[in-house]
Write a protein that holds these residues in place. Structure first.
Motif, PDB file in Angstrom:
ATOM      1  N   LEU A   1       0.867 -12.746  19.369  1.00  0.00           N
ATOM      2  CA  LEU A   1       2.058 -12.710  20.218  1.00  0.00           C
ATOM      3  C   LEU A   1       2.730 -11.345  20.210  1.00  0.00           C
ATOM      4  O   LEU A   1       3.600 -11.070  21.033  1.00  0.00           O
ATOM      5  N   GLY A   2       2.353 -10.503  19.262  1.00  0.00           N
ATOM      6  CA  GLY A   2       2.997  -9.205  19.116  1.00  0.00           C
ATOM      7  C   GLY A   2       4.044  -9.221  18.022  1.00  0.00           C
ATOM      8  O   GLY A   2       4.099 -10.129  17.188  1.00  0.00           O
ATOM      9  N   HIS A   3       4.902  -8.214  18.024  1.00  0.00           N
ATOM     10  CA  HIS A   3       5.975  -8.110  17.030  1.00  0.00           C
ATOM     11  C   HIS A   3       7.241  -8.641  17.669  1.00  0.00           C
ATOM     12  O   HIS A   3       8.041  -7.900  18.240  1.00  0.00           O
ATOM     13  N   ILE A   4       7.406  -9.970  17.592  1.00  0.00           N
ATOM     14  CA  ILE A   4       8.527 -10.627  18.279  1.00  0.00           C
ATOM     15  C   ILE A   4       9.364 -11.427  17.289  1.00  0.00           C
ATOM     16  O   ILE A   4       8.954 -11.704  16.165  1.00  0.00           O
ATOM     17  N   TRP A   5      10.552 -11.783  17.766  1.00  0.00           N
ATOM     18  CA  TRP A   5      11.464 -12.676  17.057  1.00  0.00           C
ATOM     19  C   TRP A   5      11.637 -13.847  18.003  1.00  0.00           C
ATOM     20  O   TRP A   5      12.418 -13.838  18.930  1.00  0.00           O
ATOM     21  N   GLY A   6      10.796 -14.903  17.817  1.00  0.00           N
ATOM     22  CA  GLY A   6      10.748 -15.954  18.815  1.00  0.00           C
ATOM     23  C   GLY A   6      10.814 -17.342  18.235  1.00  0.00           C
ATOM     24  O   GLY A   6      10.745 -17.543  17.013  1.00  0.00           O
ATOM     25  N   GLY A   7      10.918 -18.332  19.124  1.00  0.00           N
ATOM     26  CA  GLY A   7      11.016 -19.713  18.712  1.00  0.00           C
ATOM     27  C   GLY A   7       9.864 -20.161  17.837  1.00  0.00           C
ATOM     28  O   GLY A   7       8.699 -19.984  18.180  1.00  0.00           O
ATOM     29  N   TRP A   8      10.196 -20.745  16.681  1.00  0.00           N
ATOM     30  CA  TRP A   8       9.255 -21.194  15.659  1.00  0.00           C
ATOM     31  C   TRP A   8       8.418 -20.060  15.102  1.00  0.00           C
ATOM     32  O   TRP A   8       7.432 -20.293  14.398  1.00  0.00           O
ATOM     33  N   LYS A   9       8.780 -18.834  15.390  1.00  0.00           N
ATOM     34  CA  LYS A   9       8.150 -17.654  14.791  1.00  0.00           C
ATOM     35  C   LYS A   9       9.249 -16.738  14.258  1.00  0.00           C
ATOM     36  O   LYS A   9       9.071 -15.530  14.159  1.00  0.00           O
ATOM     37  N   ASP A  10      10.394 -17.330  13.891  1.00  0.00           N
ATOM     38  CA  ASP A  10      11.582 -16.539  13.543  1.00  0.00           C
ATOM     39  C   ASP A  10      11.940 -16.697  12.054  1.00  0.00           C
ATOM     40  O   ASP A  10      12.912 -17.369  11.713  1.00  0.00           O
ATOM     41  N   ASN A  11      11.150 -16.081  11.212  1.00  0.00           N
ATOM     42  CA  ASN A  11      11.409 -16.093   9.768  1.00  0.00           C
ATOM     43  C   ASN A  11      12.669 -15.278   9.476  1.00  0.00           C
ATOM     44  O   ASN A  11      12.644 -14.054   9.446  1.00  0.00           O
ATOM     45  N   GLY A  12      13.782 -15.971   9.249  1.00  0.00           N
ATOM     46  CA  GLY A  12      15.058 -15.288   9.060  1.00  0.00           C
ATOM     47  C   GLY A  12      15.205 -14.586   7.734  1.00  0.00           C
ATOM     48  O   GLY A  12      16.107 -13.757   7.574  1.00  0.00           O
ATOM     49  N   SER A  13      14.340 -14.883   6.763  1.00  0.00           N
ATOM     50  CA  SER A  13      14.438 -14.240   5.449  1.00  0.00           C
ATOM     51  C   SER A  13      13.805 -12.856   5.420  1.00  0.00           C
ATOM     52  O   SER A  13      14.034 -12.083   4.485  1.00  0.00           O
ATOM     53  N   LEU A  14      13.010 -12.542   6.423  1.00  0.00           N
ATOM     54  CA  LEU A  14      12.353 -11.237   6.456  1.00  0.00           C
ATOM     55  C   LEU A  14      13.341 -10.182   6.947  1.00  0.00           C
ATOM     56  O   LEU A  14      13.927 -10.330   8.016  1.00  0.00           O
ATOM     57  N   PRO A  15      13.555  -9.110   6.190  1.00  0.00           N
ATOM     58  CA  PRO A  15      14.528  -8.091   6.605  1.00  0.00           C
ATOM     59  C   PRO A  15      14.011  -7.219   7.743  1.00  0.00           C
ATOM     60  O   PRO A  15      12.821  -7.216   8.049  1.00  0.00           O
ATOM     61  N   ASP A  16      14.920  -6.504   8.357  1.00  0.00           N
ATOM     62  CA  ASP A  16      14.550  -5.504   9.362  1.00  0.00           C
ATOM     63  C   ASP A  16      14.191  -4.216   8.630  1.00  0.00           C
ATOM     64  O   ASP A  16      15.047  -3.561   8.043  1.00  0.00           O
ATOM     65  N   PHE A  17      12.911  -3.852   8.657  1.00  0.00           N
ATOM     66  CA  PHE A  17      12.474  -2.651   7.954  1.00  0.00           C
ATOM     67  C   PHE A  17      12.875  -1.395   8.733  1.00  0.00           C
ATOM     68  O   PHE A  17      13.037  -1.437   9.957  1.00  0.00           O
ATOM     69  N   PRO A  18      13.030  -0.274   8.039  1.00  0.00           N
ATOM     70  CA  PRO A  18      13.341   0.977   8.743  1.00  0.00           C
ATOM     71  C   PRO A  18      12.191   1.392   9.657  1.00  0.00           C
ATOM     72  O   PRO A  18      11.027   1.378   9.248  1.00  0.00           O
ATOM     73  N   GLY A  19      12.524   1.757  10.885  1.00  0.00           N
ATOM     74  CA  GLY A  19      11.508   2.216  11.813  1.00  0.00           C
ATOM     75  C   GLY A  19      11.256   3.702  11.681  1.00  0.00           C
ATOM     76  O   GLY A  19      12.021   4.424  11.026  1.00  0.00           O
ATOM     77  N   PRO A  20      10.185   4.216  12.272  1.00  0.00           N
ATOM     78  CA  PRO A  20       9.885   5.648  12.195  1.00  0.00           C
ATOM     79  C   PRO A  20      10.945   6.479  12.907  1.00  0.00           C
ATOM     80  O   PRO A  20      11.433   6.097  13.982  1.00  0.00           O
ATOM     81  N   ASN A  21      11.335   7.595  12.287  1.00  0.00           N
ATOM     82  CA  ASN A  21      12.319   8.523  12.865  1.00  0.00           C
ATOM     83  C   ASN A  21      13.636   7.832  13.213  1.00  0.00           C
ATOM     84  O   ASN A  21      14.290   8.161  14.209  1.00  0.00           O
ATOM     85  N   GLY A  22      14.002   6.850  12.386  1.00  0.00           N
ATOM     86  CA  GLY A  22      15.275   6.173  12.589  1.00  0.00           C
ATOM     87  C   GLY A  22      15.308   5.189  13.737  1.00  0.00           C
ATOM     88  O   GLY A  22      16.383   4.737  14.126  1.00  0.00           O
ATOM     89  N   SER A  23      14.148   4.835  14.287  1.00  0.00           N
ATOM     90  CA  SER A  23      14.117   3.905  15.419  1.00  0.00           C
ATOM     91  C   SER A  23      14.450   2.493  14.958  1.00  0.00           C
ATOM     92  O   SER A  23      14.402   2.169  13.775  1.00  0.00           O
ATOM     93  N   ASN A  24      14.780   1.640  15.927  1.00  0.00           N
ATOM     94  CA  ASN A  24      15.165   0.265  15.604  1.00  0.00           C
ATOM     95  C   ASN A  24      14.090  -0.734  16.026  1.00  0.00           C
ATOM     96  O   ASN A  24      14.386  -1.869  16.387  1.00  0.00           O
ATOM     97  N   ILE A  25      12.828  -0.318  15.978  1.00  0.00           N
ATOM     98  CA  ILE A  25      11.753  -1.187  16.464  1.00  0.00           C
ATOM     99  C   ILE A  25      11.640  -2.486  15.677  1.00  0.00           C
ATOM    100  O   ILE A  25      11.135  -3.479  16.196  1.00  0.00           O
ATOM    101  N   PHE A  26      12.102  -2.506  14.417  1.00  0.00           N
ATOM    102  CA  PHE A  26      11.992  -3.713  13.612  1.00  0.00           C
ATOM    103  C   PHE A  26      13.228  -4.609  13.706  1.00  0.00           C
ATOM    104  O   PHE A  26      13.247  -5.698  13.138  1.00  0.00           O
ATOM    105  N   VAL A  27      14.249  -4.163  14.392  1.00  0.00           N
ATOM    106  CA  VAL A  27      15.489  -4.928  14.466  1.00  0.00           C
ATOM    107  C   VAL A  27      15.287  -6.161  15.348  1.00  0.00           C
ATOM    108  O   VAL A  27      14.818  -6.058  16.493  1.00  0.00           O
TER     109      VAL A  27
END
Length: 351
Positions: free
Chosen positions: A176-202
């Motif tokens: 499905l890719g790197h998504i935050w979606g229904g029944w694929k939304d593990n809330g315990s996993l933190p948002d990791f720092p992205g490259p060059n300060g990007s927010n790709i993991f948010v």
């Protein structure tokens, strides 16, 4: 005249016998790990071959119909018409997995023709009960010792899990890719720092890690991998290159658990059946072989399993060009993100 009496025959002494047994035991102890390693190597090769077959099936389906499984483009009238014909609301998807769609290209034409697609209760439908419980060796990793058929399986969004919803498992899922979606939304996993300060993991950023309401057909375009909750994408949409984008990856559907006093539960979750659309896809957001209790939720929470395997040190994935690669479980978060997203523009090298 003198006669020489024949020397009396004697056997092993008890000490000699114990020494021989000890030597044999040491040799067996030295040989056993090598035998086990050879067996695992054979299982790993068989797993790779299974995934290669899945990749070829998806490519053949794409050649015939233009997508990686059921067509789910937003506004696609054919997809909407299919949903209407199958008694689903126009804006929601069918309750059958992409694996079912490629059965004819896995030499399972007769099984495909026997499936009743015109039902919401895909696995407990009288026509589909036996089909759902039929093991498909091509979608099961030989290293996985889980039960082949499991009960209480989820048939899709908003549908109950009756005892009759039993299904044979799948160990391979569409990306499905790197998504935050229904029944694929593990809330315990933190948002990791992205490259060059990007927010790709948010969580919730699009592009990045978008939220996707998995049951809504018009939100499927927000999935940034090769698959969607319903259907798949076109090859032309994989702008990062087919050799740099994961199409299918191993997922053992572990129940896991966040209790520090308990071992990681390797029994399958209730979304592990190949006929279930929820079971046959997953996001690549969760780290590989994740056993970090702080990054998990309650045991059996189907939102927390992900890229995983019983192969020592890592897991396989099928790239979108059809090749199969083995990746180590220490894979960097950014690399995993880039391999999972079809159009992020990040440079990644698969060696």
């Amino acid at each position: 005249m003198f006669y020489l009496s024949p020397r009396a025959k004697r056997g092993f002494t008890l000490v000699e016998l114990l020494v021989v047994i000890a030597i044999i035991g040491v040799l067996v102890g030295l040989l056993l790990p090598a035998v086990q390693a050879a067996r695992e190597a054979a299982r790993r090769m068989s797993c790779s071959n299974n995934m290669k077959q899945l990749g070829l099936s998806l490519h053949t389906y794409h050649d015939a119909f233009g997508t990686m499984g059921w067509n789910s483009d937003s506004g696609d009238q054919a997809a909407h018409a299919n949903n209407v014909a199958m008694r689903h609301p126009v804006n929601r998807w069918m309750q059958v997995s992409w694996i079912a769609s490629v059965l004819p290209f896995m030499e399972e034409q007769s099984m495909y023709e026997a499936i009743n697609f015109n039902t919401a209760q895909s696995m407990s439908d009288p026509t589909n009960i036996l089909i759902a419980q039929t093991p498909l060796s091509t979608v099961m990793c030989p290293s996985n010792s889980q039960e082949i058929v499991n009960g209480g399986q989820v048939q899709g969004y908003r549908y109950p899990e009756p005892p009759s919803a039993r299904g044979a498992r799948t160990d391979y899922v569409g990306n499905l890719g790197h998504i935050w979606g229904g029944w694929k939304d593990n809330g315990s996993l933190p948002d990791f720092p992205g490259p060059n300060g990007s927010n790709i993991f948010v969580k919730g950023t699009n592009p990045g890690t978008p939220w996707v309401n998995g049951e809504m057909l018009n939100e499927q375009v927000n999935c940034n991998g090769t698959h969607r909750y319903f259907g798949g994408v076109k090859m032309a949409q994989i702008t990062d290159g087919t050799s740099n984008t994961i199409m299918v990856f191993e997922d053992m559907h572990w129940q896991g658990g966040d209790n520090p006093a308990e071992q990681h539960d390797r029994r399958p979750t209730n979304d592990s059946s190949w006929l279930s659309p929820l079971a046959a896809v997953n996001a690549i957001r969760n780290p590989m072989n994740n056993r970090n209790k702080a990054w998990l939720q309650g045991r059996g929470d189907r939102r927390c399993h992900g890229w995983s395997s019983l192969h020592p040190g890592g897991a396989h994935a099928v790239l979108s060009d059809g090749s199969v690669r083995f990746f180590t479980e220490s894979i960097d978060h950014v690399i995993r993100y880039s391999l999972g997203v079809k159009d992020d523009g990040l440079v990644v090298s698969v060696e």
